[in-house]
Design a protein around this motif. Structure first.
Motif, PDB file in Angstrom:
ATOM      1  N   ASN A 183       0.833  -1.212   0.000  1.00 37.77           N
ATOM      2  CA  ASN A 183       0.000   0.000   0.000  1.00 37.77           C
ATOM      3  C   ASN A 183       0.862   1.254   0.000  1.00 37.77           C
ATOM      4  OD1 ASN A 183      -2.443  -1.399  -0.022  1.00 37.77           O
ATOM      5  ND2 ASN A 183      -2.534  -1.518   2.217  1.00 37.77           N
ATOM      6  N   TYR A 184       1.978   1.209   0.721  1.00 31.37           N
ATOM      7  CA  TYR A 184       2.873   2.367   0.738  1.00 31.37           C
ATOM      8  C   TYR A 184       3.492   2.581  -0.649  1.00 31.37           C
ATOM      9  CZ  TYR A 184       6.524   5.605   2.161  1.00 31.37           C
ATOM     10  OH  TYR A 184       7.326   6.720   2.278  1.00 31.37           O
ATOM     11  N   THR A 185       3.847   1.489  -1.316  1.00 28.19           N
ATOM     12  CA  THR A 185       4.396   1.591  -2.674  1.00 28.19           C
ATOM     13  C   THR A 185       3.365   2.188  -3.620  1.00 28.19           C
ATOM     14  OG1 THR A 185       5.803  -0.342  -2.273  1.00 28.19           O
ATOM     15  CG2 THR A 185       5.469   0.298  -4.559  1.00 28.19           C
ATOM     16  N   LEU A 222       1.045   4.256  -2.725  1.00 29.46           N
ATOM     17  CA  LEU A 222       0.984   5.673  -2.356  1.00 29.46           C
ATOM     18  C   LEU A 222       2.091   6.460  -3.044  1.00 29.46           C
ATOM     19  CD1 LEU A 222      -0.025   8.055  -0.598  1.00 29.46           C
ATOM     20  CD2 LEU A 222       1.557   7.271   1.183  1.00 29.46           C
ATOM     21  N   VAL A 223       3.292   5.902  -3.051  1.00 32.88           N
ATOM     22  CA  VAL A 223       4.418   6.581  -3.704  1.00 32.88           C
ATOM     23  C   VAL A 223       4.153   6.716  -5.203  1.00 32.88           C
ATOM     24  CG1 VAL A 223       6.884   6.475  -4.184  1.00 32.88           C
ATOM     25  CG2 VAL A 223       6.042   5.776  -1.953  1.00 32.88           C
ATOM     26  N   LEU A 224       3.570   5.679  -5.808  1.00 28.99           N
ATOM     27  CA  LEU A 224       3.229   5.742  -7.235  1.00 28.99           C
ATOM     28  C   LEU A 224       2.223   6.857  -7.493  1.00 28.99           C
ATOM     29  CD1 LEU A 224       3.273   4.707 -10.122  1.00 28.99           C
ATOM     30  CD2 LEU A 224       1.625   2.938  -9.458  1.00 28.99           C
ATOM     31  N   ILE A 225       1.232   6.980  -6.624  1.00 28.08           N
ATOM     32  CA  ILE A 225       0.252   8.064  -6.775  1.00 28.08           C
ATOM     33  C   ILE A 225       0.942   9.421  -6.688  1.00 28.08           C
ATOM     34  CG2 ILE A 225      -1.704   9.197  -5.632  1.00 28.08           C
ATOM     35  CD1 ILE A 225      -2.683   6.394  -4.834  1.00 28.08           C
ATOM     36  N   PHE A 226       1.943   9.534  -5.817  1.00 26.84           N
ATOM     37  CA  PHE A 226       2.664  10.795  -5.681  1.00 26.84           C
ATOM     38  C   PHE A 226       3.465  11.113  -6.949  1.00 26.84           C
ATOM     39  CE2 PHE A 226       1.861  12.344  -1.491  1.00 26.84           C
ATOM     40  CZ  PHE A 226       2.429  13.614  -1.480  1.00 26.84           C
ATOM     41  N   VAL A 227       3.962  10.080  -7.617  1.00 24.64           N
ATOM     42  CA  VAL A 227       4.657  10.320  -8.888  1.00 24.64           C
ATOM     43  C   VAL A 227       3.693  10.948  -9.885  1.00 24.64           C
ATOM     44  CG1 VAL A 227       5.835   9.260 -10.849  1.00 24.64           C
ATOM     45  CG2 VAL A 227       6.310   8.459  -8.532  1.00 24.64           C
ATOM     46  N   PHE A 228       2.475  10.409  -9.954  1.00 24.50           N
ATOM     47  CA  PHE A 228       1.468  10.967 -10.854  1.00 24.50           C
ATOM     48  C   PHE A 228       1.099  12.393 -10.434  1.00 24.50           C
ATOM     49  CE2 PHE A 228       0.168   6.401 -11.738  1.00 24.50           C
ATOM     50  CZ  PHE A 228       0.726   6.397 -13.013  1.00 24.50           C
ATOM     51  N   LEU A 229       1.103  12.644  -9.131  1.00 25.47           N
ATOM     52  CA  LEU A 229       0.817  13.988  -8.639  1.00 25.47           C
ATOM     53  C   LEU A 229       1.904  14.970  -9.079  1.00 25.47           C
ATOM     54  CD1 LEU A 229      -1.158  15.617  -6.940  1.00 25.47           C
ATOM     55  CD2 LEU A 229       0.190  15.053  -4.914  1.00 25.47           C
ATOM     56  N   VAL A 230       3.149  14.499  -9.081  1.00 23.82           N
ATOM     57  CA  VAL A 230       4.254  15.334  -9.557  1.00 23.82           C
ATOM     58  C   VAL A 230       4.088  15.639 -11.039  1.00 23.82           C
ATOM     59  CG1 VAL A 230       6.737  15.332 -10.052  1.00 23.82           C
ATOM     60  CG2 VAL A 230       5.915  14.621  -7.802  1.00 23.82           C
ATOM     61  N   PRO A 253       7.834   1.654  -9.341  1.00 28.46           N
ATOM     62  CA  PRO A 253       6.934   1.062  -8.341  1.00 28.46           C
ATOM     63  C   PRO A 253       5.969   0.048  -8.948  1.00 28.46           C
ATOM     64  CG  PRO A 253       6.394   3.372  -8.726  1.00 28.46           C
ATOM     65  CD  PRO A 253       7.704   3.123  -9.380  1.00 28.46           C
ATOM     66  N   ALA A 254       5.590   0.244 -10.205  1.00 32.16           N
ATOM     67  CA  ALA A 254       4.731  -0.741 -10.868  1.00 32.16           C
ATOM     68  C   ALA A 254       5.453  -2.077 -10.980  1.00 32.16           C
ATOM     69  CB  ALA A 254       4.325  -0.232 -12.249  1.00 32.16           C
ATOM     70  N   LEU A 255       6.743  -2.018 -11.273  1.00 27.23           N
ATOM     71  CA  LEU A 255       7.547  -3.247 -11.367  1.00 27.23           C
ATOM     72  C   LEU A 255       7.705  -3.904  -9.991  1.00 27.23           C
ATOM     73  CD1 LEU A 255       9.211  -5.103 -13.155  1.00 27.23           C
ATOM     74  CD2 LEU A 255      11.166  -3.576 -12.857  1.00 27.23           C
ATOM     75  N   ILE A 256       7.910  -3.090  -8.956  1.00 25.72           N
ATOM     76  CA  ILE A 256       8.020  -3.628  -7.593  1.00 25.72           C
ATOM     77  C   ILE A 256       6.728  -4.323  -7.182  1.00 25.72           C
ATOM     78  CG2 ILE A 256       8.230  -2.990  -5.151  1.00 25.72           C
ATOM     79  CD1 ILE A 256      10.161  -0.771  -6.014  1.00 25.72           C
ATOM     80  N   LEU A 257       5.602  -3.684  -7.450  1.00 27.04           N
ATOM     81  CA  LEU A 257       4.308  -4.268  -7.104  1.00 27.04           C
ATOM     82  C   LEU A 257       4.082  -5.589  -7.823  1.00 27.04           C
ATOM     83  CD1 LEU A 257       2.126  -1.027  -7.152  1.00 27.04           C
ATOM     84  CD2 LEU A 257       2.677  -2.399  -5.143  1.00 27.04           C
ATOM     85  N   HIS A 258       4.502  -5.646  -9.078  1.00 31.93           N
ATOM     86  CA  HIS A 258       4.327  -6.879  -9.846  1.00 31.93           C
ATOM     87  C   HIS A 258       5.156  -8.016  -9.258  1.00 31.93           C
ATOM     88  CE1 HIS A 258       4.082  -9.680 -13.202  1.00 31.93           C
ATOM     89  NE2 HIS A 258       5.398  -9.718 -13.208  1.00 31.93           N
ATOM     90  N   ARG A 259       6.380  -7.710  -8.881  1.00 34.04           N
ATOM     91  CA  ARG A 259       7.266  -8.762  -8.366  1.00 34.04           C
ATOM     92  C   ARG A 259       6.832  -9.275  -6.997  1.00 34.04           C
ATOM     93  NH1 ARG A 259      13.541  -7.611 -10.199  1.00 34.04           N
ATOM     94  NH2 ARG A 259      13.117  -7.512 -12.440  1.00 34.04           N
ATOM     95  N   LEU A 260       6.080  -8.476  -6.263  1.00 36.38           N
ATOM     96  CA  LEU A 260       5.655  -8.894  -4.932  1.00 36.38           C
ATOM     97  C   LEU A 260       4.261  -9.506  -4.921  1.00 36.38           C
ATOM     98  CD1 LEU A 260       7.014  -5.972  -2.732  1.00 36.38           C
ATOM     99  CD2 LEU A 260       7.940  -8.276  -2.985  1.00 36.38           C
TER     100      LEU A 260
END
Length: 302
Positions: free
Chosen positions: A6-8, A10-18, A155-162
């Motif tokens: 979930n934290y990952t 959140l970080v992905l959402i922040f990238v889109f916010l940037v 982060p999309a790649l991290i989420l996929h691997r986990l």
């Protein structure tokens, strides 16, 4: 594990916010609202009015080619953009620490991906400084955008691997998806060139006569529209082919929805003479489509 995932996200959402904040900066012509970096008029925070400017403020104004006087709205839009990017950096530092603690002894690839995420963010910040130092040089703006997309796929790649999702074996769908990714990336790059032309035309007309801007763009704009249509058709084809795979149907439907929204935003930009509020939305949707498509192809194998 769920907390980390979930934290990952959140970080992905922040990238889109940037990315969205960067789009707002360009749309409002606020890119040089703070002519220096990392400060703003030599201060940690922008002045609230011209009365609060430092004594040597003219040396900062000389770097501008839009306002030529202090514009607090432009300064604060650019400052907020930098602030959001700074928050993202802090979130990623926490992510790296968490990844080290949780995965360094078991799944080191997750930790190193997190480190790459941090390194990419530092590079993105450095590019942002170059954009300011060179008064928004075109090539550096394009690199700035591409670097943001690169950040978003990590982060999309991290989420996929986990996640323990099943991989679908469909060689033709995999090839189709990768072709679509390339075409979409090309569309985004061409779009940055179109955006630069719009900037030049609007500046030459003192940001007036908005209804004439599109007619003054060269053939690159027509190419952008053609590539956009091709991208949309490819995504529709991906959706149609994914219907035979139950595990892919939800994300394929999401891809279809996003591409329709991108197309709608593009249509409104043309029909309504480039309204300022739609431009960053169009950019954001295109970025979401790219990252979602990247995540989709991770679920495929030949």
């Amino acid at each position: 594990m769920n907390a980390y995932l979930n934290y990952t996200r959140l970080v992905l959402i922040f990238v889109f916010l940037v990315i969205l904040a960067g789009g707002v900066v360009r749309t409002t012509q606020s890119g040089m609202g703070c002519p220096d970096w990392p400060h703003c008029y030599g201060r940690l925070m922008p002045p609230f009015s011209s009365k609060d400017l430092p004594a040597d403020y003219k040396k900062y104004l000389d770097k501008q080619d839009i306002d030529m006087k202090y514009n607090p709205a432009h300064a604060w839009v650019e400052y907020i953009n930098r602030l959001i990017t700074g928050i993202l950096g802090i979130l990623i530092v926490i992510h790296v620490s968490w990844s080290f603690k949780k995965f360094f002894s078991s799944k080191q690839s997750i930790f190193w991906l997190s480190c790459l995420f941090l390194a990419g963010t530092v590079f993105e910040a450095w590019l942002g400084k170059l954009v300011v130092d060179t008064n928004l040089a075109v090539v550096k703006i394009t690199l700035h955008m591409l670097a943001a997309l690169f950040l978003a796929v990590i982060p999309a790649l991290i989420l996929h691997r986990l996640n323990n999702d099943k991989v679908v074996h469909d060689k033709n769908l995999l090839i189709l998806t990768r072709i679509t990714l390339i075409v979409l990336l090309l569309q985004i790059i061409i779009g940055t060139d179109v955006r630069e032309q719009v900037d030049e035309v609007s500046k030459a007309l003192n940001y007036q006569q908005r209804e004439t801007w599109l007619s003054q763009l060269n053939a690159v704009f027509d190419v952008h529209k053609i590539v956009a249509i091709i991208t949309s058709l490819l995504v529709i084809l991906i959706f149609w082919r994914s219907l035979s795979h139950a595990s892919l149907q939800k994300i394929a439907l999401f891809l279809l929805l996003i591409v329709l929204l991108v197309a709608a935003a593009g249509f409104l930009l043309v029909a309504l003479n480039i309204p300022a509020f739609i431009q960053p939305v169009h950019l954001l949707l295109s970025s979401v489509l790219f990252v979602s498509l990247f995540a989709f192809q991770l679920n495929l194998k030949s």
